[in-house]
Motif scaffolding. Structure first.
Motif, PDB file in Angstrom:
ATOM      1  N   SER A  23       0.828  -1.207   0.000  1.00 38.19           N
ATOM      2  CA  SER A  23       0.000   0.000   0.000  1.00 38.19           C
ATOM      3  C   SER A  23       0.859   1.253   0.000  1.00 38.19           C
ATOM      4  O   SER A  23       0.582   2.207  -0.720  1.00 38.19           O
ATOM      5  N   VAL A  26       3.070   2.549  -3.453  1.00 38.08           N
ATOM      6  CA  VAL A  26       2.544   3.357  -4.547  1.00 38.08           C
ATOM      7  C   VAL A  26       2.503   4.848  -4.197  1.00 38.08           C
ATOM      8  O   VAL A  26       2.453   5.696  -5.083  1.00 38.08           O
ATOM      9  N   TRP A  50      -3.110  -2.437 -14.556  1.00 38.06           N
ATOM     10  CA  TRP A  50      -2.908  -2.359 -13.113  1.00 38.06           C
ATOM     11  C   TRP A  50      -4.195  -1.912 -12.427  1.00 38.06           C
ATOM     12  O   TRP A  50      -4.649  -2.529 -11.463  1.00 38.06           O
ATOM     13  N   VAL A  54      -6.279  -4.536 -10.027  1.00 35.74           N
ATOM     14  CA  VAL A  54      -6.503  -4.385  -8.591  1.00 35.74           C
ATOM     15  C   VAL A  54      -7.987  -4.235  -8.275  1.00 35.74           C
ATOM     16  O   VAL A  54      -8.465  -4.740  -7.251  1.00 35.74           O
ATOM     17  N   ASN A  78      -4.714  -2.943   1.251  1.00 34.23           N
ATOM     18  CA  ASN A  78      -3.830  -2.895   0.093  1.00 34.23           C
ATOM     19  C   ASN A  78      -4.603  -2.542  -1.173  1.00 34.23           C
ATOM     20  O   ASN A  78      -4.220  -1.640  -1.911  1.00 34.23           O
ATOM     21  N   ASN A  82      -4.473   0.876  -3.465  1.00 38.68           N
ATOM     22  CA  ASN A  82      -4.011   0.739  -4.836  1.00 38.68           C
ATOM     23  C   ASN A  82      -5.071   1.140  -5.856  1.00 38.68           C
ATOM     24  O   ASN A  82      -4.741   1.692  -6.900  1.00 38.68           O
ATOM     25  N   THR A  86      -4.100   4.016  -8.389  1.00 40.78           N
ATOM     26  CA  THR A  86      -4.014   3.755  -9.829  1.00 40.78           C
ATOM     27  C   THR A  86      -5.039   4.566 -10.614  1.00 40.78           C
ATOM     28  O   THR A  86      -4.741   5.037 -11.706  1.00 40.78           O
TER      29      THR A  86
END
Length: 97
Positions: A23, A26, A50, A54, A78, A82, A86
């Motif tokens: 986590s 990123v 990605w 996720v 997480n 993400n 993202t």
């Protein structure tokens, strides 16, 4: 003598530790992108795979957790971080490219 509970605690701790690292991993990219608006090195196939990877994995985890009645909060943390990161990077790529 070790009990099943102590093994569970150990592996749950590993899960928390690993997912916290993932986590946090990123966040430097998000901060750098926020500050510099430099998205030139991001390519769309990577970002989209990605982001959707996720997102779909998070749905799978939530579904499995609801079905089993056991919540895997390290994974939730997480994947939620993400997903936000993202999708922000995709947004930044659209805006700053």
């Amino acid at each position: 003598m070790k009990t099943a509970l102590s093994k569970l605690d150990f592996f749950e701790s590993l899960g928390w530790f690993g997912n916290i690292i993932l986590s946090i991993g990123v966040i430097p990219q998000v901060v750098q992108t926020w500050e510099t608006h430099d998205v030139g090195s991001f390519n769309w196939p990577f970002l989209l795979m990605w982001a959707f990877g996720v997102f779909f994995t998070f749905i799978y985890i939530v579904h499995g957790d609801l079905k089993s009645g056991k919540k895997q909060f390290p994974l939730w943390l997480n994947y939620m971080v993400n997903i936000l990161a993202t999708f922000y990077l995709c947004y930044a790529k659209l805006i700053y490219a």
